[in-house]
Design a protein around this motif. Sequence first.
Motif, PDB file in Angstrom:
ATOM      1  N   ASP A  56       0.822  -1.201   0.000  1.00 17.56           N
ATOM      2  CA  ASP A  56       0.000   0.000   0.000  1.00 17.56           C
ATOM      3  C   ASP A  56       0.862   1.259   0.000  1.00 17.56           C
ATOM      4  OD1 ASP A  56       0.392  -1.235   2.783  1.00 17.56           O
ATOM      5  OD2 ASP A  56       0.027   0.884   3.240  1.00 17.56           O
ATOM      6  N   THR A  57       0.277   2.354  -0.416  1.00 20.51           N
ATOM      7  CA  THR A  57       1.022   3.612  -0.540  1.00 20.51           C
ATOM      8  C   THR A  57       1.475   4.138   0.821  1.00 20.51           C
ATOM      9  OG1 THR A  57      -0.150   4.177  -2.576  1.00 20.51           O
ATOM     10  CG2 THR A  57       0.905   5.987  -1.399  1.00 20.51           C
TER      11      THR A  57
ATOM     12  N   GLY B 228       2.971   9.608  -8.227  1.00 24.58           N
ATOM     13  CA  GLY B 228       4.024  10.059  -7.320  1.00 24.58           C
ATOM     14  C   GLY B 228       3.589  11.233  -6.470  1.00 24.58           C
ATOM     15  N   THR B 229       2.611  12.004  -6.946  1.00 25.56           N
ATOM     16  CA  THR B 229       2.090  13.113  -6.139  1.00 25.56           C
ATOM     17  C   THR B 229       1.313  12.600  -4.941  1.00 25.56           C
ATOM     18  OG1 THR B 229      -0.021  13.373  -7.331  1.00 25.56           O
ATOM     19  CG2 THR B 229       1.903  14.519  -8.231  1.00 25.56           C
ATOM     20  N   ASP B 230       0.710  11.420  -5.084  1.00 26.14           N
ATOM     21  CA  ASP B 230       0.001  10.814  -3.962  1.00 26.14           C
ATOM     22  C   ASP B 230       0.990  10.434  -2.865  1.00 26.14           C
ATOM     23  OD1 ASP B 230      -2.288   9.959  -2.661  1.00 26.14           O
ATOM     24  OD2 ASP B 230      -2.194   7.936  -3.482  1.00 26.14           O
ATOM     25  N   ILE B 231       2.135   9.880  -3.277  1.00 24.74           N
ATOM     26  CA  ILE B 231       3.187   9.560  -2.310  1.00 24.74           C
ATOM     27  C   ILE B 231       3.636  10.838  -1.592  1.00 24.74           C
ATOM     28  CG2 ILE B 231       5.538   8.696  -2.032  1.00 24.74           C
ATOM     29  CD1 ILE B 231       5.028   6.881  -4.457  1.00 24.74           C
ATOM     30  N   GLY B 232       3.902  11.897  -2.367  1.00 23.63           N
ATOM     31  CA  GLY B 232       4.379  13.144  -1.793  1.00 23.63           C
ATOM     32  C   GLY B 232       3.373  13.795  -0.870  1.00 23.63           C
ATOM     33  N   ALA B 233       2.100  13.788  -1.277  1.00 26.88           N
ATOM     34  CA  ALA B 233       1.066  14.416  -0.448  1.00 26.88           C
ATOM     35  C   ALA B 233       0.887  13.670   0.864  1.00 26.88           C
ATOM     36  CB  ALA B 233      -0.250  14.469  -1.220  1.00 26.88           C
TER      37      ALA B 233
ATOM     38  N   ALA C   3      -2.030  -4.601  -7.458  1.00 22.21           N
ATOM     39  CA  ALA C   3      -1.849  -4.907  -6.040  1.00 22.21           C
ATOM     40  C   ALA C   3      -1.918  -3.656  -5.178  1.00 22.21           C
ATOM     41  CB  ALA C   3      -0.517  -5.627  -5.835  1.00 22.21           C
ATOM     42  N   ILE C   4      -1.287  -2.584  -5.624  1.00 23.34           N
ATOM     43  CA  ILE C   4      -1.277  -1.342  -4.852  1.00 23.34           C
ATOM     44  C   ILE C   4      -2.669  -0.716  -4.815  1.00 23.34           C
ATOM     45  CG2 ILE C   4      -0.364   1.020  -4.754  1.00 23.34           C
ATOM     46  CD1 ILE C   4       2.239  -0.182  -6.045  1.00 23.34           C
ATOM     47  N   ASN C   5      -3.328  -0.665  -5.966  1.00 24.66           N
ATOM     48  CA  ASN C   5      -4.646  -0.044  -6.010  1.00 24.66           C
ATOM     49  C   ASN C   5      -5.688  -0.830  -5.213  1.00 24.66           C
ATOM     50  OD1 ASN C   5      -4.311   2.352  -7.433  1.00 24.66           O
ATOM     51  ND2 ASN C   5      -4.349   1.318  -9.408  1.00 24.66           N
ATOM     52  N   CYS C   6      -5.583  -2.161  -5.214  1.00 23.19           N
ATOM     53  CA  CYS C   6      -6.546  -2.942  -4.444  1.00 23.19           C
ATOM     54  C   CYS C   6      -6.417  -2.690  -2.948  1.00 23.19           C
ATOM     55  CB  CYS C   6      -6.383  -4.435  -4.751  1.00 23.19           C
ATOM     56  SG  CYS C   6      -7.023  -4.940  -6.371  1.00 23.19           S
ATOM     57  N   LEU C   7      -5.229  -2.294  -2.494  1.00 16.80           N
ATOM     58  CA  LEU C   7      -5.040  -1.949  -1.087  1.00 16.80           C
ATOM     59  C   LEU C   7      -5.378  -0.492  -0.799  1.00 16.80           C
ATOM     60  CD1 LEU C   7      -1.691  -3.786  -0.203  1.00 16.80           C
ATOM     61  CD2 LEU C   7      -4.031  -4.524   0.270  1.00 16.80           C
ATOM     62  N   ASP C   8      -5.287   0.355  -1.817  1.00 15.15           N
ATOM     63  CA  ASP C   8      -5.467   1.801  -1.612  1.00 15.15           C
ATOM     64  C   ASP C   8      -6.908   2.279  -1.764  1.00 15.15           C
ATOM     65  OD1 ASP C   8      -2.822   2.196  -1.039  1.00 15.15           O
ATOM     66  OD2 ASP C   8      -2.339   3.286  -2.877  1.00 15.15           O
TER      67      ASP C   8
END
Length: 526
Positions: free
Chosen positions: A211-212, A239-244, A392-397
């Motif tokens: 997850d992010t 990547g903006t989601d990670i930064g935010a 995988a990442i989106n299913c957790l996010d």
Amino acid sequence: MTRTSTRKASSRRVLAASMLLVPALLLSGCVPSWLQGLVSGGTVSTPTGEEVADDVRPYYQQVLTWTGCGGGAECATAVAPLDWNNPGEGDDIELALVRHAATGGTPQGSLFINPGGPGASGFDFVRDSVDFAVSAELREQFDIVGWDPRGVGRSSAVTCYTDPADLDEFIFGIPEAEFGTPEWGAEVIAGSIDFAEACAENTGPLLGFVDTNSTVRDLDMLRAVVGDEQLNFFGYSYGTDIGARYADRFADKVGRLVLDGATDPTTTTFEVVLAQSEGFENALRAYLLGCPDLGSCPFPGSVDESLTLIRELYERLGEEPIEAADGRFFDGAVLDIAIATALYDEGSWSFLSQMFTELRTGVVETGFLLADFYYGRENGEYIDNSLEAFIAINCLDYPVETDRAVIAEQNAQIRAVAPTTAGEGNPLGDVLCANWPHQFEGELRPVSGAGAAPILVIGTTGDPATPYIWAEALAEQLESGVLLTWVGEGHIAYDEGDPCINDLVDAYFITGAVPVDGLVCDPDGP
């Protein structure tokens, strides 16, 4: 960052890689000797030594060894806990990093780069395309660092199908049953379950921790390990989601953050698909409007007449897909992703003209070229695991909507904003994430980054993938958000190379100069 297909049984996303899990790390108050550098003979990092909780101290104090890995780049491997909430319990994971040292010789620090996705390789992006990622001025002032987030590429990675033929079937296969029938639904669900089970079997426990929010915690550790007291970060798209999220969790560690092609952390999967569907429909209109100026335009009529022709093409391909030489079929779903791929950047519009011209005579070469580029497929092989990581990442996010009545209403709304490209929509919704072995936990909520230094948020008015309204929303949510607008088409502003955007971004990173909030860069303006 294209969320899901509204035509195909499976979701739109990208590919195959190996997973590297290191042995469990027995944590204590000191740093294990093997974390002092996995390879000898290179330049070592000097961690910040900041105070952190005892159970994560060994991770924050590990010493990286940077060794040459070609093209002037240096590579290193860091170790992170599988589960940040229970560090030391279960296997640890590896994170692959690459850097280009500052050309000026005395860097201000590191500048971390993430190119988006989720699932895109920051390692490859920085190693192979550093001069595209940032300007010469930024390269002079900073060590440019890229990394593959957990689940991606050279880091401990999500792996699903190990045979490219299975992934071909998952992405390009067409259900045998008639669309919308119970038999069709059973076939689609069975295919989704098979894929999800393969991911669980071949990835192991990591699948539940990509997850992010976990990546954000990895990033803070990497900041400390390379020796930076504060994070300098340039995030594109996802990547903006990670930064935010980083700014929201580690506001006091924010140095200079630029978020280009911003996402809105409050949006649901449906809201993402709705906004992107409208964005790509508008981008397709923009392409058709500019098509005559490209030369050899395959659409001689008006924009509306051309959209009608494209809708008819979708319908024909749905009834009679075109078989390619390799046995794959070019149907409406493949057309959909091919169009979207070319609409990410105005410089790729000529590929659309070539594809539409070829399709008149049943040729699908350029269409599959575009789709394969999106999915990372070359010569029948998948060169990365971006699709698997994306899923995988989106299913957790994101939470999953399973109410069929709500899904039907959502599909109707998508068709209303994207009548050309939306199709009927999947009446089952996101069956893949609905059958995923690990589900979303928590809530979608706005970020504030309370107390963070000024954060530059950039939006492009004609961006189909991360619509401009998301940049407005993110800049509004962040207490120190500063909105910079690029008037133009395509995804991401900085890569356009316009001085109005790039000079402001570079000055912000190098000197800390913050642009006026709400500034608009219009290349066709006064």
